[in-house]
Write a protein that holds these residues in place. Structure first.
Motif, PDB file in Angstrom:
ATOM      1  N   VAL A  69      26.727  27.543  19.578  1.00 44.91           N
ATOM      2  CA  VAL A  69      26.433  26.399  20.436  1.00 44.91           C
ATOM      3  C   VAL A  69      25.172  25.746  19.889  1.00 44.91           C
ATOM      4  O   VAL A  69      24.088  26.330  19.916  1.00 44.91           O
ATOM      5  CB  VAL A  69      26.230  26.830  21.904  1.00 44.91           C
ATOM      6  CG1 VAL A  69      25.835  25.622  22.760  1.00 44.91           C
ATOM      7  CG2 VAL A  69      27.501  27.467  22.461  1.00 44.91           C
TER       8      VAL A  69
ATOM      9  N   LEU B 199      30.623  24.690  18.995  1.00 40.16           N
ATOM     10  CA  LEU B 199      30.467  23.564  19.909  1.00 40.16           C
ATOM     11  C   LEU B 199      29.099  22.968  19.637  1.00 40.16           C
ATOM     12  O   LEU B 199      28.090  23.649  19.754  1.00 40.16           O
ATOM     13  CB  LEU B 199      30.562  24.029  21.365  1.00 40.16           C
ATOM     14  CG  LEU B 199      30.240  22.971  22.433  1.00 40.16           C
ATOM     15  CD1 LEU B 199      31.250  21.832  22.403  1.00 40.16           C
ATOM     16  CD2 LEU B 199      30.216  23.602  23.830  1.00 40.16           C
TER      17      LEU B 199
ATOM     18  N   LEU C  92      30.977  32.531  18.692  1.00 40.84           N
ATOM     19  CA  LEU C  92      30.770  31.168  19.174  1.00 40.84           C
ATOM     20  C   LEU C  92      29.365  30.691  18.819  1.00 40.84           C
ATOM     21  O   LEU C  92      28.381  31.391  19.075  1.00 40.84           O
ATOM     22  CB  LEU C  92      30.959  31.106  20.695  1.00 40.84           C
ATOM     23  CG  LEU C  92      30.588  29.784  21.390  1.00 40.84           C
ATOM     24  CD1 LEU C  92      31.475  28.636  20.900  1.00 40.84           C
ATOM     25  CD2 LEU C  92      30.707  29.929  22.910  1.00 40.84           C
TER      26      LEU C  92
ATOM     27  N   VAL D 134      33.400  31.247  29.654  1.00 41.01           N
ATOM     28  CA  VAL D 134      33.215  31.429  28.220  1.00 41.01           C
ATOM     29  C   VAL D 134      33.739  32.814  27.872  1.00 41.01           C
ATOM     30  O   VAL D 134      33.285  33.804  28.461  1.00 41.01           O
ATOM     31  CB  VAL D 134      31.732  31.289  27.827  1.00 41.01           C
ATOM     32  CG1 VAL D 134      31.580  31.401  26.311  1.00 41.01           C
ATOM     33  CG2 VAL D 134      31.155  29.964  28.324  1.00 41.01           C
TER      34      VAL D 134
ATOM     35  N   GLU E 247      39.811  28.331  20.304  1.00 39.29           N
ATOM     36  CA  GLU E 247      39.230  29.296  19.371  1.00 39.29           C
ATOM     37  C   GLU E 247      39.377  28.798  17.936  1.00 39.29           C
ATOM     38  O   GLU E 247      40.391  28.227  17.547  1.00 39.29           O
ATOM     39  CB  GLU E 247      39.943  30.640  19.522  1.00 39.29           C
ATOM     40  CG  GLU E 247      39.429  31.729  18.605  1.00 39.29           C
ATOM     41  CD  GLU E 247      40.196  33.037  18.756  1.00 39.29           C
ATOM     42  OE1 GLU E 247      39.848  34.012  18.055  1.00 39.29           O
ATOM     43  OE2 GLU E 247      41.134  33.080  19.566  1.00 39.29           O
TER      44      GLU E 247
ATOM     45  N   ARG F 245      27.477  37.152  22.504  1.00 34.15           N
ATOM     46  CA  ARG F 245      28.532  36.693  21.599  1.00 34.15           C
ATOM     47  C   ARG F 245      28.347  35.233  21.192  1.00 34.15           C
ATOM     48  O   ARG F 245      29.240  34.621  20.634  1.00 34.15           O
ATOM     49  CB  ARG F 245      29.899  36.883  22.271  1.00 34.15           C
ATOM     50  CG  ARG F 245      30.175  38.338  22.625  1.00 34.15           C
ATOM     51  CD  ARG F 245      31.292  38.485  23.644  1.00 34.15           C
ATOM     52  NE  ARG F 245      32.594  38.190  23.078  1.00 34.15           N
ATOM     53  CZ  ARG F 245      33.723  38.188  23.798  1.00 34.15           C
ATOM     54  NH1 ARG F 245      33.684  38.451  25.096  1.00 34.15           N
ATOM     55  NH2 ARG F 245      34.878  37.916  23.214  1.00 34.15           N
ATOM     56  N   ILE F 246      27.163  34.681  21.518  1.00 30.46           N
ATOM     57  CA  ILE F 246      26.873  33.288  21.202  1.00 30.46           C
ATOM     58  C   ILE F 246      25.662  33.195  20.285  1.00 30.46           C
ATOM     59  O   ILE F 246      24.660  33.880  20.489  1.00 30.46           O
ATOM     60  CB  ILE F 246      26.588  32.472  22.488  1.00 30.46           C
ATOM     61  CG1 ILE F 246      27.834  32.365  23.355  1.00 30.46           C
ATOM     62  CG2 ILE F 246      26.089  31.064  22.137  1.00 30.46           C
ATOM     63  CD1 ILE F 246      27.611  31.611  24.662  1.00 30.46           C
TER      64      ILE F 246
ATOM     65  N   ARG G 143      35.185  31.311  13.250  1.00 26.31           N
ATOM     66  CA  ARG G 143      34.431  31.240  14.498  1.00 26.31           C
ATOM     67  C   ARG G 143      34.635  29.877  15.157  1.00 26.31           C
ATOM     68  O   ARG G 143      35.227  28.961  14.581  1.00 26.31           O
ATOM     69  CB  ARG G 143      32.938  31.455  14.222  1.00 26.31           C
ATOM     70  CG  ARG G 143      32.639  32.778  13.550  1.00 26.31           C
ATOM     71  CD  ARG G 143      31.140  32.951  13.419  1.00 26.31           C
ATOM     72  NE  ARG G 143      30.795  33.607  12.162  1.00 26.31           N
ATOM     73  CZ  ARG G 143      29.562  33.805  11.756  1.00 26.31           C
ATOM     74  NH1 ARG G 143      28.552  33.403  12.491  1.00 26.31           N
ATOM     75  NH2 ARG G 143      29.327  34.416  10.605  1.00 26.31           N
ATOM     76  N   THR G 144      34.105  29.753  16.354  1.00 28.51           N
ATOM     77  CA  THR G 144      34.183  28.506  17.101  1.00 28.51           C
ATOM     78  C   THR G 144      32.797  27.887  17.159  1.00 28.51           C
ATOM     79  O   THR G 144      31.806  28.586  17.355  1.00 28.51           O
ATOM     80  CB  THR G 144      34.700  28.778  18.530  1.00 28.51           C
ATOM     81  OG1 THR G 144      35.942  29.476  18.459  1.00 28.51           O
ATOM     82  CG2 THR G 144      34.896  27.477  19.295  1.00 28.51           C
TER      83      THR G 144
ATOM     84  N   VAL H 102      38.155  29.403  24.016  1.00 28.34           N
ATOM     85  CA  VAL H 102      36.885  30.121  24.110  1.00 28.34           C
ATOM     86  C   VAL H 102      36.064  29.597  25.286  1.00 28.34           C
ATOM     87  O   VAL H 102      35.397  30.361  25.988  1.00 28.34           O
ATOM     88  CB  VAL H 102      36.104  29.978  22.786  1.00 28.34           C
ATOM     89  CG1 VAL H 102      34.718  30.599  22.898  1.00 28.34           C
ATOM     90  CG2 VAL H 102      36.878  30.632  21.651  1.00 28.34           C
ATOM     91  N   ILE H 103      36.113  28.280  25.512  1.00 29.20           N
ATOM     92  CA  ILE H 103      35.377  27.658  26.612  1.00 29.20           C
ATOM     93  C   ILE H 103      36.357  26.892  27.495  1.00 29.20           C
ATOM     94  O   ILE H 103      37.185  26.134  26.996  1.00 29.20           O
ATOM     95  CB  ILE H 103      34.292  26.691  26.089  1.00 29.20           C
ATOM     96  CG1 ILE H 103      33.273  27.441  25.223  1.00 29.20           C
ATOM     97  CG2 ILE H 103      33.586  25.976  27.246  1.00 29.20           C
ATOM     98  CD1 ILE H 103      32.308  26.525  24.489  1.00 29.20           C
TER      99      ILE H 103
END
Length: 300
Positions: free
Chosen positions: A154, A186, A152, A64, A30, A79-80, A183-184, A5-6
């Motif tokens: 963050v 970070l 995602l 991203v 991911e 999407r974040i 989901r992811t 994803v990143i």
């Protein structure tokens, strides 16, 4: 969606004379929870700002979902879900107005899910933002980050300054969002016990450089802790293979080590040193050992 994803490659950033990031390389797969740890000023927030497209790389590449977050903010930010350490919320709004305001920016906002989160976080629609406690602001911010079901998340120090009950709420929400929907996440944190509880992978930042990046289970397995007894009192700890840090005096010492266990045990045996106890260090103990090892290398 890309496999990662990143993707961050050779990212460097200076603020005046300060080197905030130096040739950082990092990949976030991911569907994982990725914990970013480091001391204050290590570069964690600066890295997250590059992921969000708030800062343009002076050197290197950030992607991203395969996109440049600076060149394509709508394609990335939509999407974040983002929670900043400052919990910036409009102070003139109620929770109800905050929902409606944020919902307008996200076509995929899920009102049923938002209401479920509001009840779980014990927030009242008529509450005004200025009257919220620090913990309530953190819950409200996380709700806004989650309610449009972004692929995602963050999160910058999501538990900073919060009481244990609120921290547990936030951690449970992080775990749930990954387990339920893949989901992811970070997130940066200085609370190493919480990073160890929820993370699949971690990276340790030190003065803008990646000191270690690996799946968490590999980090924990590759480090070990020994309590040893020398036949005679030692004025200082001898240099041993794999020993990152040590504490003690006289005959008995505690060591945190990384790998090369057979070589270390052979060296201890040659010194007629007895291993009194073996154990697994926590992530916090590993982090401290790594930092002290770096400090010692820099001093030399």
């Amino acid at each position: 969606m890309t496999e990662h994803v990143i993707e961050i490659q050779n990212l460097s950033r200076r603020f005046g004379k300060k080197q905030a990031l130096s040739e950082v390389n990092l990949s976030v797969p991911e569907g994982c929870v990725f914990g970013l740890v480091g001391e204050n000023g290590a570069g964690k927030t600066t890295m997250l700002k590059h992921v969000l497209g708030f800062l343009k790389p002076q050197q290197g590449v950030v992607r991203v979902f395969g996109l440049d977050p600076v060149a394509d903010p709508p394609g990335v930010l939509g999407r974040i879900g983002h929670l900043s350490e400052n919990r910036d919320l409009p102070t003139w709004m109620s929770i109800r107005e905050l929902f409606e305001f944020t919902r307008a920016f996200y076509p995929k906002w899920d009102p049923v899910y938002a209401e479920e989160l509001r009840n779980m976080f014990e927030l009242t629609l008529n509450q005004k933002v200025p009257t919220l406690s620090r913990g309530q602001k953190a819950r409200a911010g996380l709700l806004l980050a989650l309610a449009h079901r972004p692929p995602l998340l963050v999160l910058d120090e999501p538990s900073s300054g919060l009481d244990p009950v609120v921290r547990k709420d936030i951690l449970d929400a992080i775990i749930r969002t990954v387990v339920d929907e893949g989901r992811t996440v970070l997130f940066s944190s200085h609370l190493l016990d919480e990073v160890q509880r929820v993370s699949d992978q971690i990276a340790i930042l030190d003065q803008g450089r990646i000191l270690l990046a690996s799946p968490l289970d590999q980090v924990l397995v590759s480090h070990y802790q020994l309590t040893v007894s020398f036949p005679e009192p030692q004025p200082y700890f001898p240099q041993l293979t794999g020993a990152l840090t040590w504490s003690g005096s006289g005959r008995e010492w505690k060591i945190v080590c990384n790998g090369q266990k057979k070589e270390l045990e052979a060296e201890l045996e040659a010194m007629h040193c007895e291993i009194l106890e073996q154990g697994a260090p926590t992530l916090e103990e590993i982090f401290v050992a790594r930092m002290k090892s770096v400090e010692r290398s820099s001093a030399n």
